[in-house]
Design an enzyme around this catalytic site. Structure first.
Site, PDB file in Angstrom:
ATOM      1  N   SER A  59      37.338  26.687  32.141  1.00  7.18           N
ATOM      2  CA  SER A  59      37.960  27.415  31.034  1.00  7.18           C
ATOM      3  C   SER A  59      37.836  26.668  29.705  1.00  7.18           C
ATOM      4  O   SER A  59      37.665  25.452  29.677  1.00  7.18           O
ATOM      5  CB  SER A  59      39.437  27.648  31.338  1.00  7.18           C
ATOM      6  OG  SER A  59      39.582  28.238  32.607  1.00  7.18           O
TER       7      SER A  59
HETATM    8  N1  SAM Z   1      40.788  25.801  36.606  1.00  7.98           N
HETATM    9  C1  SAM Z   1      39.350  25.768  36.671  1.00  7.98           C
HETATM   10  C2  SAM Z   1      38.780  24.644  35.867  1.00  7.98           C
HETATM   11  O1  SAM Z   1      39.518  23.928  35.197  1.00  7.98           O
HETATM   12  O2  SAM Z   1      37.547  24.464  35.950  1.00  7.98           O
HETATM   13  C3  SAM Z   1      38.720  27.055  36.261  1.00  7.98           C
HETATM   14  C4  SAM Z   1      38.900  28.075  37.259  1.00  7.98           C
HETATM   15  S1  SAM Z   1      37.716  29.363  37.292  1.00  7.98           S
HETATM   16  C5  SAM Z   1      38.014  30.203  35.801  1.00  7.98           C
HETATM   17  C6  SAM Z   1      38.521  30.349  38.555  1.00  7.98           C
HETATM   18  C7  SAM Z   1      38.425  29.748  39.926  1.00  7.98           C
HETATM   19  O3  SAM Z   1      39.281  30.493  40.792  1.00  7.98           O
HETATM   20  C8  SAM Z   1      37.030  29.820  40.534  1.00  7.98           C
HETATM   21  O4  SAM Z   1      36.616  28.554  40.930  1.00  7.98           O
HETATM   22  C9  SAM Z   1      37.220  30.759  41.735  1.00  7.98           C
HETATM   23  O5  SAM Z   1      36.377  30.440  42.821  1.00  7.98           O
HETATM   24  C10 SAM Z   1      38.681  30.530  42.060  1.00  7.98           C
HETATM   25  N2  SAM Z   1      39.328  31.578  42.834  1.00  7.98           N
HETATM   26  C11 SAM Z   1      39.201  32.910  42.741  1.00  7.98           C
HETATM   27  N3  SAM Z   1      39.986  33.529  43.634  1.00  7.98           N
HETATM   28  C12 SAM Z   1      40.643  32.544  44.325  1.00  7.98           C
HETATM   29  C13 SAM Z   1      41.611  32.553  45.365  1.00  7.98           C
HETATM   30  N4  SAM Z   1      42.081  33.671  45.913  1.00  7.98           N
HETATM   31  N5  SAM Z   1      42.058  31.352  45.805  1.00  7.98           N
HETATM   32  C14 SAM Z   1      41.599  30.190  45.277  1.00  7.98           C
HETATM   33  N6  SAM Z   1      40.677  30.138  44.294  1.00  7.98           N
HETATM   34  C15 SAM Z   1      40.216  31.295  43.815  1.00  7.98           C
END
Ligand code: SAM
Length: 213
Positions: A59
């Site tokens: 992000s």
């Molecule tokens: N916080 C992260 C960073 O600092 O890099 C960015 C997160 S990215 C925008 C969203 C993440 O949520 C992705 O890695 C995706 O695989 C994960 N995600 C999506 N659905 C999920 C779920 N049900 N449980 C855990 N992770 C999930």
């Protein structure tokens, strides 16, 4: 890189509405360049999200700071981070709270983040592979939960895993790629309070209480 990080804190955070000293200090400490793909190190402090592996994103620094500020965390807190991704948000959070539990559905991302935390000496973060849309009950209750992926609704399971007066910060929207950033505050004996913090764009939260795959 350190001067670029300082500049990011001044121009992208302080010049906007980030004022929590704990958040500003943590954002000034964590080396974002370690969390972005090698070929993007030169633009690690740009004012936007960047692509990482598995079609996911790290992000925008401002959004990371805004979400952590909205969590209203303090040093003795235990926090849950749903969507580890690169691990950057969990790393920033770990510089403020006592313990961070972070959950990611892609095992490869979880493994890279784990290796990075070890390398950086961030030993108060525990990473789990799984569906965080239903939280992580084994370490609950949490003082605060942040979800860094967009959900169609506010999962009841997450509210259930908050301590009294706990905060959940989550992007919610009826389209998978556009959301309102919502803070839900658990209050004693009553409906949780909801506040709209602003418009955001996140990749979808995929899981039982999120979007279907
Ligand atoms: N916080 C992260 C960073 O600092 O890099 C960015 C997160 S990215 C925008 C969203 C993440 O949520 C992705 O890695 C995706 O695989 C994960 N995600 C999506 N659905 C999920 C779920 N049900 N449980 C855990 N992770 C999930």
């Amino acid at each position: 890189m350190e001067s670029q990080r300082k500049n990011m804190v001044e121009t992208q955070l302080k010049n906007r509405d980030i004022s929590d000293p704990l958040v500003l200090k943590a954002m000034g400490e964590v080396p974002r360049e370690a969390f972005v793909p090698k070929e993007r190190i030169g633009i690690a402090y740009s004012d936007g999200p960047l692509p990482i592996a598995d079609g996911q994103t790290i992000s925008q620094p401002y959004i990371v700071a805004l979400m952590i500020q909205a969590m209203e965390v303090s040093p003795e807190d235990h926090a849950l981070d749903v969507g580890t991704g690169s691990g950057y948000a969990a790393a920033v959070l770990s510089r403020i709270v006592e313990r961070v539990y972070s959950i990611e559905r892609h095992a490869s991302l979880a493994e890279s983040a784990k290796a990075l935390f070890k390398k950086l000496g961030y030993d108060n973060i525990e990473v789990t592979v799984g569906d965080g849309s239903i939280g992580l009950p084994e370490h609950s209750p949490y003082d605060a939960i942040v979800v860094t992926a967009g959900s169609p609704d506010i999962p009841e399971q997450l509210i259930g895993q908050l301590k009294p007066f706990g905060r959940l910060v989550i992007p919610v929207g009826s389209l998978p790629v556009m959301q309102k950033l919502i803070r839900v505050r658990k209050v004693n004996g009553g409906e949780p309070l909801r506040e709209n913090i602003g418009d955001v764009r996140f990749v979808p939260l995929v899981g039982i209480a999120g979007w279907k795959e």
